[in-house]
Motif scaffolding. Structure first.
Motif, PDB file in Angstrom:
ATOM      1  N   GLN A 160      -1.961   8.870   2.638  1.00 18.77           N
ATOM      2  CA  GLN A 160      -2.371   9.738   1.538  1.00 18.77           C
ATOM      3  C   GLN A 160      -1.816   9.176   0.241  1.00 18.77           C
ATOM      4  OE1 GLN A 160      -1.331  13.882   2.029  1.00 18.77           O
ATOM      5  NE2 GLN A 160      -1.419  14.239  -0.175  1.00 18.77           N
ATOM      6  N   ARG A 161      -2.684   9.001  -0.723  1.00 16.73           N
ATOM      7  CA  ARG A 161      -2.277   8.497  -2.029  1.00 16.73           C
ATOM      8  C   ARG A 161      -2.154   9.664  -3.001  1.00 16.73           C
ATOM      9  NH1 ARG A 161      -1.978   3.243  -1.945  1.00 16.73           N
ATOM     10  NH2 ARG A 161      -3.005   2.143  -0.250  1.00 16.73           N
ATOM     11  N   SER A 162      -1.259   9.520  -3.923  1.00 12.52           N
ATOM     12  CA  SER A 162      -1.015  10.564  -4.910  1.00 12.52           C
ATOM     13  C   SER A 162      -2.203  10.679  -5.865  1.00 12.52           C
ATOM     14  CB  SER A 162       0.259  10.250  -5.693  1.00 12.52           C
ATOM     15  OG  SER A 162       0.502  11.261  -6.643  1.00 12.52           O
ATOM     16  N   VAL A 163      -2.556  11.911  -6.183  1.00 10.14           N
ATOM     17  CA  VAL A 163      -3.671  12.128  -7.104  1.00 10.14           C
ATOM     18  C   VAL A 163      -3.192  12.314  -8.547  1.00 10.14           C
ATOM     19  CG1 VAL A 163      -5.212  13.036  -5.334  1.00 10.14           C
ATOM     20  CG2 VAL A 163      -3.707  14.607  -6.570  1.00 10.14           C
ATOM     21  N   VAL A 164      -1.877  12.310  -8.730  1.00 13.38           N
ATOM     22  CA  VAL A 164      -1.271  12.390 -10.062  1.00 13.38           C
ATOM     23  C   VAL A 164      -0.017  11.521 -10.052  1.00 13.38           C
ATOM     24  CG1 VAL A 164      -2.119  14.740 -10.539  1.00 13.38           C
ATOM     25  CG2 VAL A 164       0.123  14.423  -9.503  1.00 13.38           C
ATOM     26  N   ASP A 165       0.522  11.242 -11.213  1.00 11.48           N
ATOM     27  CA  ASP A 165       1.813  10.571 -11.296  1.00 11.48           C
ATOM     28  C   ASP A 165       2.887  11.504 -10.741  1.00 11.48           C
ATOM     29  OD1 ASP A 165       0.525   8.482 -12.567  1.00 11.48           O
ATOM     30  OD2 ASP A 165       1.318   8.940 -14.560  1.00 11.48           O
ATOM     31  N   THR A 166       3.780  10.973  -9.917  1.00 10.71           N
ATOM     32  CA  THR A 166       4.863  11.757  -9.327  1.00 10.71           C
ATOM     33  C   THR A 166       6.149  10.950  -9.423  1.00 10.71           C
ATOM     34  OG1 THR A 166       4.649  10.857  -7.097  1.00 10.71           O
ATOM     35  CG2 THR A 166       3.245  12.752  -7.637  1.00 10.71           C
ATOM     36  N   PRO A 167       7.288  11.549  -9.095  1.00 13.82           N
ATOM     37  CA  PRO A 167       8.535  10.784  -9.072  1.00 13.82           C
ATOM     38  C   PRO A 167       8.493   9.612  -8.079  1.00 13.82           C
ATOM     39  CG  PRO A 167       9.026  13.119  -9.075  1.00 13.82           C
ATOM     40  CD  PRO A 167       7.528  12.982  -8.889  1.00 13.82           C
ATOM     41  N   SER A 168       7.587   9.690  -7.095  1.00 12.22           N
ATOM     42  CA  SER A 168       7.513   8.601  -6.116  1.00 12.22           C
ATOM     43  C   SER A 168       6.629   7.452  -6.574  1.00 12.22           C
ATOM     44  CB  SER A 168       7.015   9.126  -4.774  1.00 12.22           C
ATOM     45  OG  SER A 168       5.699   9.620  -4.889  1.00 12.22           O
ATOM     46  N   GLY A 169       5.878   7.641  -7.633  1.00  9.76           N
ATOM     47  CA  GLY A 169       5.045   6.558  -8.127  1.00  9.76           C
ATOM     48  C   GLY A 169       3.863   7.067  -8.923  1.00  9.76           C
ATOM     49  N   PRO A 170       3.109   6.137  -9.484  1.00 14.49           N
ATOM     50  CA  PRO A 170       1.959   6.524 -10.300  1.00 14.49           C
ATOM     51  C   PRO A 170       0.787   7.013  -9.442  1.00 14.49           C
ATOM     52  CG  PRO A 170       2.066   4.143 -10.111  1.00 14.49           C
ATOM     53  CD  PRO A 170       3.298   4.689  -9.445  1.00 14.49           C
ATOM     54  N   GLU A 171      -0.159   7.647 -10.090  1.00 12.65           N
ATOM     55  CA  GLU A 171      -1.381   8.072  -9.424  1.00 12.65           C
ATOM     56  C   GLU A 171      -1.952   6.895  -8.623  1.00 12.65           C
ATOM     57  OE1 GLU A 171      -5.896   9.489 -10.607  1.00 12.65           O
ATOM     58  OE2 GLU A 171      -4.292   9.753 -12.071  1.00 12.65           O
ATOM     59  N   GLY A 172      -2.360   7.169  -7.396  1.00  7.90           N
ATOM     60  CA  GLY A 172      -2.932   6.129  -6.540  1.00  7.90           C
ATOM     61  C   GLY A 172      -1.912   5.452  -5.629  1.00  7.90           C
ATOM     62  N   SER A 173      -0.625   5.661  -5.866  1.00  3.06           N
ATOM     63  CA  SER A 173       0.384   5.049  -4.998  1.00  3.06           C
ATOM     64  C   SER A 173       0.520   5.861  -3.711  1.00  3.06           C
ATOM     65  CB  SER A 173       1.728   4.952  -5.724  1.00  3.06           C
ATOM     66  OG  SER A 173       2.217   6.234  -6.049  1.00  3.06           O
ATOM     67  N   VAL A 174       1.048   5.226  -2.686  1.00  4.71           N
ATOM     68  CA  VAL A 174       1.216   5.898  -1.397  1.00  4.71           C
ATOM     69  C   VAL A 174       2.234   7.028  -1.538  1.00  4.71           C
ATOM     70  CG1 VAL A 174       2.004   5.633   0.995  1.00  4.71           C
ATOM     71  CG2 VAL A 174       0.578   3.853  -0.065  1.00  4.71           C
ATOM     72  N   LEU A 175       1.832   8.221  -1.105  1.00  6.22           N
ATOM     73  CA  LEU A 175       2.711   9.377  -1.142  1.00  6.22           C
ATOM     74  C   LEU A 175       3.189   9.715   0.274  1.00  6.22           C
ATOM     75  CD1 LEU A 175       4.016  11.686  -2.734  1.00  6.22           C
ATOM     76  CD2 LEU A 175       1.899  12.988  -2.380  1.00  6.22           C
ATOM     77  N   LEU A 176       2.250   9.845   1.223  1.00  4.03           N
ATOM     78  CA  LEU A 176       2.569  10.204   2.605  1.00  4.03           C
ATOM     79  C   LEU A 176       1.867   9.258   3.570  1.00  4.03           C
ATOM     80  CD1 LEU A 176       1.921  14.065   2.561  1.00  4.03           C
ATOM     81  CD2 LEU A 176       4.144  12.954   2.665  1.00  4.03           C
ATOM     82  N   VAL A 177       2.543   8.956   4.650  1.00  7.65           N
ATOM     83  CA  VAL A 177       1.936   8.220   5.750  1.00  7.65           C
ATOM     84  C   VAL A 177       2.153   9.054   6.997  1.00  7.65           C
ATOM     85  CG1 VAL A 177       1.908   6.086   7.094  1.00  7.65           C
ATOM     86  CG2 VAL A 177       2.463   6.012   4.642  1.00  7.65           C
ATOM     87  N   GLU A 178       1.059   9.473   7.611  1.00  6.13           N
ATOM     88  CA  GLU A 178       1.148  10.171   8.889  1.00  6.13           C
ATOM     89  C   GLU A 178       0.965   9.118   9.971  1.00  6.13           C
ATOM     90  OE1 GLU A 178      -0.902  14.068   9.142  1.00  6.13           O
ATOM     91  OE2 GLU A 178      -1.598  13.508   7.130  1.00  6.13           O
ATOM     92  N   PHE A 179       1.906   9.106  10.935  1.00  4.91           N
ATOM     93  CA  PHE A 179       1.811   8.115  11.995  1.00  4.91           C
ATOM     94  C   PHE A 179       2.285   8.692  13.312  1.00  4.91           C
ATOM     95  CE2 PHE A 179       5.989   7.610  10.147  1.00  4.91           C
ATOM     96  CZ  PHE A 179       6.840   7.157  11.143  1.00  4.91           C
ATOM     97  N   THR A 180       1.857   8.061  14.372  1.00  3.67           N
ATOM     98  CA  THR A 180       2.274   8.432  15.721  1.00  3.67           C
ATOM     99  C   THR A 180       3.115   7.290  16.258  1.00  3.67           C
ATOM    100  OG1 THR A 180       0.284   9.737  16.062  1.00  3.67           O
ATOM    101  CG2 THR A 180       1.461   9.027  18.041  1.00  3.67           C
ATOM    102  N   LEU A 181       4.281   7.637  16.772  1.00  6.61           N
ATOM    103  CA  LEU A 181       5.208   6.654  17.328  1.00  6.61           C
ATOM    104  C   LEU A 181       5.513   7.072  18.759  1.00  6.61           C
ATOM    105  CD1 LEU A 181       6.931   4.159  16.696  1.00  6.61           C
ATOM    106  CD2 LEU A 181       8.719   5.687  15.895  1.00  6.61           C
ATOM    107  N   ALA A 182       5.033   6.259  19.712  1.00  5.96           N
ATOM    108  CA  ALA A 182       5.198   6.562  21.139  1.00  5.96           C
ATOM    109  C   ALA A 182       4.734   7.979  21.470  1.00  5.96           C
ATOM    110  CB  ALA A 182       6.637   6.327  21.576  1.00  5.96           C
ATOM    111  N   GLY A 183       3.603   8.375  20.884  1.00 12.50           N
ATOM    112  CA  GLY A 183       3.019   9.682  21.160  1.00 12.50           C
ATOM    113  C   GLY A 183       3.543  10.828  20.311  1.00 12.50           C
ATOM    114  N   GLN A 184       4.595  10.623  19.532  1.00 11.33           N
ATOM    115  CA  GLN A 184       5.191  11.666  18.681  1.00 11.33           C
ATOM    116  C   GLN A 184       4.708  11.480  17.244  1.00 11.33           C
ATOM    117  OE1 GLN A 184       7.470  14.405  18.966  1.00 11.33           O
ATOM    118  NE2 GLN A 184       7.005  14.594  16.785  1.00 11.33           N
TER     119      GLN A 184
END
Length: 160
Positions: free
Chosen positions: A34-58
């Motif tokens: 998920q990329r940010s739709v606005v500028d945030t403390p984590s980065g400018p608009e369009g930068s990666v905000l969240l990554v949802e992932f599965t690790l060994a089924g979790q």
């Protein structure tokens, strides 16, 4: 029923870390980025905000929070390894750029704590020979990376 999904806070390395982790274990994959739709403390608009992932089924979420937050040993991830080859492979991969600790613990390059444990270890600790369990525990306390064969030998009374 509610599900619990651990969220791991990174300054800016969420996608890099998630890609690294999913490369190590079967039944693992990146679900969404998920990329940010606005500028945030984590980065400018369009930068990666969240990554949802599965690790060994979790399921996990990796969050780019902008400010660095340190992980501690108070929360760690234990990997139950079927054999010594898996212990060695995961230990080496996670230790690359990280720091080894005692008793099968390490801190990876992102500061996350892992316990790389051969599946024989809890069996030895629960085994019927209580003296053997003590010997295995004493042997483990002297190890950095755990050696399942050496732990079994200690349990059997053959020393490490």
């Amino acid at each position: 029923m509610s599900r619990i999904t651990p969220c791991l806070w990174f300054a800016t390395e969420a996608e890099e870390a998630a890609n690294f982790y999913v490369s190590l274990l079967p039944d693992s994959k990146i679900e969404t980025v998920q990329r940010s739709v606005v500028d945030t403390p984590s980065g400018p608009e369009g930068s990666v905000l969240l990554v949802e992932f599965t690790l060994a089924g979790q399921r996990y979420i990796a969050l780019n929070g902008g400010a660095p937050m340190n992980f501690t040993h108070a929360v760690s991830f234990m990997i139950d390894c079927r054999d010594q080859a898996e212990v060695d492979r995961l230990w080496d991969a996670l230790l690359d750029g990280g720091v080894a600790d005692q008793c099968g613990w390490l801190r990876d390059r992102y500061g996350l704590s892992w316990q790389i444990v051969p599946s024989i270890l809890p069996k030895l600790f629960r085994g019927p020979d209580r003296d053997g369990a003590r010997r295995a525990m004493q042997a483990m306390m002297k190890m950095v990376k755990l050696d399942g064969d050496a732990l079994q030998r200690a349990y059997n009374g053959a020393g490490v």
